[in-house]
Design an enzyme around this catalytic site. Structure first.
Site, short mmCIF file in Angstrom:
data_model
loop_
_atom_site.label_atom_id
_atom_site.label_comp_id
_atom_site.label_asym_id
_atom_site.label_seq_id
_atom_site.Cartn_x
_atom_site.Cartn_y
_atom_site.Cartn_z
N THR A 59 30.83 26.61 43.64
CA THR A 59 30.95 26.37 42.19
C THR A 59 32.39 26.06 41.78
OG1 THR A 59 28.98 27.50 41.41
CG2 THR A 59 30.89 27.57 39.95
N TYR A 119 38.17 34.39 45.56
CA TYR A 119 38.04 34.00 44.14
C TYR A 119 39.29 33.25 43.68
CZ TYR A 119 38.51 34.47 39.07
OH TYR A 119 38.74 34.21 37.73
N ASP A 164 23.84 22.87 36.50
CA ASP A 164 25.00 23.12 37.35
C ASP A 164 26.10 22.11 37.03
OD1 ASP A 164 26.76 23.21 39.66
OD2 ASP A 164 25.13 24.21 40.74
N LYS A 205 39.79 29.28 42.58
CA LYS A 205 40.28 28.88 41.25
C LYS A 205 41.56 28.05 41.39
CE LYS A 205 39.01 29.76 37.63
NZ LYS A 205 38.02 29.11 36.72
N THR A 262 42.85 31.34 35.72
CA THR A 262 43.23 32.76 35.77
C THR A 262 44.65 32.95 36.27
OG1 THR A 262 42.79 34.77 37.05
CG2 THR A 262 42.06 32.77 38.03
N ASP A 263 45.24 34.08 35.92
CA ASP A 263 46.58 34.41 36.44
C ASP A 263 46.55 34.77 37.93
OD1 ASP A 263 45.32 36.90 36.25
OD2 ASP A 263 46.92 37.87 35.09
N GLU A 264 45.32 35.02 38.45
CA GLU A 264 45.22 35.48 39.85
C GLU A 264 45.65 34.41 40.84
OE1 GLU A 264 41.86 37.93 40.77
OE2 GLU A 264 41.52 38.40 38.66
N LEU A 279 23.10 29.77 34.58
CA LEU A 279 22.44 31.08 34.47
C LEU A 279 22.34 31.77 35.83
CD1 LEU A 279 19.72 30.52 31.72
CD2 LEU A 279 22.02 31.48 31.49
N THR A 280 23.48 31.99 36.43
CA THR A 280 23.55 32.87 37.59
C THR A 280 23.35 34.29 37.06
OG1 THR A 280 25.90 33.37 37.35
CG2 THR A 280 25.33 31.35 38.58
N ASN A 310 43.58 39.37 32.62
CA ASN A 310 42.28 40.05 32.55
C ASN A 310 41.80 40.19 31.11
OD1 ASN A 310 43.31 40.79 35.24
ND2 ASN A 310 41.53 42.15 35.29
N ARG A 368 40.07 48.04 47.53
CA ARG A 368 39.56 46.68 47.76
C ARG A 368 40.44 46.00 48.81
NH1 ARG A 368 40.04 43.15 42.39
NH2 ARG A 368 37.90 43.80 41.98
P1 NAD Z 1 31.40 35.14 33.99
O1 NAD Z 1 31.14 35.36 35.44
O2 NAD Z 1 31.07 36.21 33.01
O3 NAD Z 1 30.60 33.84 33.51
C1 NAD Z 1 30.54 32.65 34.25
C2 NAD Z 1 29.41 31.79 33.69
O4 NAD Z 1 29.37 30.56 34.45
C3 NAD Z 1 28.04 32.43 33.82
O5 NAD Z 1 27.33 32.30 32.60
C4 NAD Z 1 27.37 31.63 34.94
O6 NAD Z 1 25.96 31.53 34.79
C5 NAD Z 1 28.04 30.27 34.78
N1 NAD Z 1 28.05 29.48 36.02
C6 NAD Z 1 28.34 29.92 37.28
N2 NAD Z 1 28.23 28.90 38.15
C7 NAD Z 1 27.89 27.80 37.43
C8 NAD Z 1 27.67 26.44 37.76
N3 NAD Z 1 27.76 26.00 39.03
N4 NAD Z 1 27.35 25.57 36.77
C9 NAD Z 1 27.22 26.00 35.49
N5 NAD Z 1 27.42 27.27 35.13
C10 NAD Z 1 27.76 28.16 36.08
O7 NAD Z 1 32.91 34.72 33.89
P2 NAD Z 1 33.95 34.94 32.70
O8 NAD Z 1 34.60 36.26 32.87
O9 NAD Z 1 33.30 34.59 31.42
O10 NAD Z 1 35.05 33.84 33.06
C11 NAD Z 1 34.96 32.52 32.53
C12 NAD Z 1 36.10 31.69 33.09
O11 NAD Z 1 37.33 32.29 32.76
C13 NAD Z 1 36.08 31.59 34.63
O12 NAD Z 1 36.46 30.28 34.98
C14 NAD Z 1 37.13 32.59 35.06
O13 NAD Z 1 37.71 32.20 36.28
C15 NAD Z 1 38.10 32.52 33.93
N6 NAD Z 1 38.89 33.75 33.67
C16 NAD Z 1 38.26 34.95 33.55
C17 NAD Z 1 39.02 36.09 33.27
C18 NAD Z 1 38.38 37.44 33.07
O14 NAD Z 1 39.11 38.43 32.92
N7 NAD Z 1 37.06 37.54 33.02
C19 NAD Z 1 40.41 35.98 33.12
C20 NAD Z 1 41.01 34.73 33.27
C21 NAD Z 1 40.23 33.61 33.52
P1 TYD Z 2 38.20 43.62 37.87
O1 TYD Z 2 37.66 43.99 36.52
O2 TYD Z 2 37.23 43.41 38.98
O3 TYD Z 2 39.15 42.36 37.66
P2 TYD Z 2 40.18 41.64 38.70
O4 TYD Z 2 39.93 42.14 40.07
O5 TYD Z 2 39.82 40.20 38.53
O6 TYD Z 2 41.55 41.98 38.19
O7 TYD Z 2 39.21 44.76 38.33
C1 TYD Z 2 40.34 45.11 37.56
C2 TYD Z 2 41.14 46.12 38.33
O8 TYD Z 2 40.37 47.32 38.44
C3 TYD Z 2 41.41 45.67 39.76
O9 TYD Z 2 42.72 46.11 40.13
C4 TYD Z 2 40.35 46.40 40.58
C5 TYD Z 2 40.14 47.68 39.80
N1 TYD Z 2 38.77 48.23 39.87
C6 TYD Z 2 38.59 49.58 40.19
O10 TYD Z 2 39.56 50.33 40.44
N2 TYD Z 2 37.32 50.08 40.21
C7 TYD Z 2 36.24 49.31 39.96
O11 TYD Z 2 35.08 49.80 40.03
C8 TYD Z 2 36.43 47.92 39.62
C9 TYD Z 2 35.26 47.02 39.34
C10 TYD Z 2 37.73 47.43 39.58
#
Ligand code: NAD
Ligand code: TYD
Length: 354
Positions: free
Chosen positions: A99, A159, A58, A163, A133-135, A34-35, A188, A291
């Site tokens: 983390t 980030y 954690d 990962k 992630t693809d990143e 619960l961050t 994404n 960015r």
């Molecule tokens: P998010 O930030 O919305 O959620 C992360 C969750 O992890 C939160 O509920 C947070 O409280 C919990 N958390 C953080 N540190 C922790 C710890 N030390 N122990 C236990 N819990 C902890 O992230 P998300 O977008 O739901 O992404 C989930 C996973 O998918 C991540 O591993 C991310 O790298 C991966 N991912 C995300 C995306 C995307 O577009 N959001 C795409 C590809 C992969």
């Molecule tokens: P984001 O949702 O932060 O995902 P990621 O950086 O992991 O791909 O951003 C998606 C794209 O949108 C990224 O190229 C950054 C851009 N972006 C903006 O242009 N404006 C914004 O306010 C944010 C949050 C992201």
């Protein structure tokens, strides 16, 4: 049988838990620190549901995680827990190292000890699925082929580097200790319950509030977008049928420049919630400083998961983004509580951590 999900109060993890329990009677133990990104209000519909056990903690806490594993004897662990926002990783990389790298290492150690002590049948059936992630693959030029699973790792942000390190650790635990792991690298995500620091929910929230829509740089950075429920179905499929030690790229076959995403959101809002003064939401678009180290293009080749496991996304971008905008418009309370910080109170008022 039971599964343990980490990070199940975050965006993707919570969608996964909700989808899982909508289609299965198998209980979920949900471990989340619960961050700021964890939001138990997202899981409000599971209140009183005995199949969902929420535990605040954690992933790196070996005593707590080992205790949970021993107590609940899960057949699988699915690791969503992470710090996930690139912009935050630029300002505060330490949390990401802690983390995503140290935490994942701790989780691997706890899981390895638990798995090593299982009876042969349970040991053979056990899986650890690591969500990534693809990143990690870095940035593509406009004419480059999409990322395959064998693309070189070239992470560019704290980030993605953290990962990438976690992916390497997961891989090493398979090769060194035989831990039965699976890794998914997804593009994404977007959809319901997305924290409004990420592009799509931020644009919806700001547009409705009459605020500027900040587009970084020239807005021509390209991402591949996947509706979150399609990501959840891919994870279920990999968990069920993925080959041990394998990596599966997950994507939506939806490459779009950011500015197109923002204009699409604006057009949907113009249609579904027209402004009172008759002006268009796109007039709020504001180009801002780029960015640092901004990756220009991500693209996922998701043909392996389709070929081997028969998975393809169900949503097109057009259907998924419409559902997403509609969801935000239909859930103003969820959105307001995230913005005001009131969602933080849910842990105190609605759940008792065990
Ligand atoms: P998010 O930030 O919305 O959620 C992360 C969750 O992890 C939160 O509920 C947070 O409280 C919990 N958390 C953080 N540190 C922790 C710890 N030390 N122990 C236990 N819990 C902890 O992230 P998300 O977008 O739901 O992404 C989930 C996973 O998918 C991540 O591993 C991310 O790298 C991966 N991912 C995300 C995306 C995307 O577009 N959001 C795409 C590809 C992969
Ligand atoms: P984001 O949702 O932060 O995902 P990621 O950086 O992991 O791909 O951003 C998606 C794209 O949108 C990224 O190229 C950054 C851009 N972006 C903006 O242009 N404006 C914004 O306010 C944010 C949050 C992201």
């Amino acid at each position: 049988m039971t599964i343990l999900v980490t990070g199940g109060a975050g965006f993707i993890g919570a969608n996964f838990v909700l989808d899982w329990l909508a289609q299965s009677s198998e209980p979920v133990i949900n471990l989340d620190k619960l961050t700021y990104a964890g939001n138990l209000e997202t899981l409000a519909s599971l209140q009183g549901d005995v199949r969902h056990v929420f535990v605040q903690g954690d992933i790196g806490d070996g005593v707590q995680v080992s205790g949970l594993l021993e107590k609940h004897q899960p057949r699988a662990v699915i690791n969503f827990a992470a710090e996930s926002h690139v912009d935050r990783s630029i300002h505060s990389p330490g949390d990401f190292i802690q983390t995503n790298i140290v935490g994942t290492f701790g989780l691997l150690e706890s899981v390895r000890a638990y798995w090593g002590g299982l009876a042969p049948e349970a040991k053979a059936a056990f899986r650890l699925l690591h969500v990534s992630t693809d990143e990690v693959y870095g940035s593509l030029g406009s004419g480059d082929a999409a990322f395959s699973e064998t693309h070189r790792y070239e992470p560019n942000s704290p980030y993605s580097a953290s990962k990438a390190a976690s992916d390497h650790l997961v891989r090493a635990y398979h090769h060194t200790y035989g831990l039965p792991v699976l890794t998914t690298n997804c593009s994404n995500n977007y959809g319901p319950y997305h924290f409004p620091e990420k592009l799509i929910p931020l644009m919806i929230v700001n547009a409705l509030a009459g605020k500027p829509l900040p587009v970084y740089g020239d807005g021509m950075q390209v991402r591949d977008w996947l509706y979150v429920k399609d990501h959840c179905s891919a994870i279920r499929q990999v968990l069920q049928a993925g080959r041990l030690g394998e990596v599966y790229n997950v994507g939506g076959w939806n490459e779009k420049p950011n500015i197109e995403i923002v204009k699409t959101v604006c057009a949907l809002l113009d249609e579904l919630r027209p402004k009172a003064d008759g002006s268009f939401y796109s007039t709020q678009i504001s180009y801002v400083k780029d960015r640092p180290g901004h990756d220009r293009r991500y693209a996922i080749d998701a043909s392996k998961i389709e070929r081997e496991l028969g998975w393809r996304p169900a949503e097109t971008f057009e259907s998924g983004i419409r559902k997403t905008v509609q969801w935000y418009l239909a859930n103003p309370d969820w959105m307001a509580n995230v913005q005001s910080g009131a969602y933080r109170d849910w842990v105190l008022t609605q759940y008792v951590a065990t």
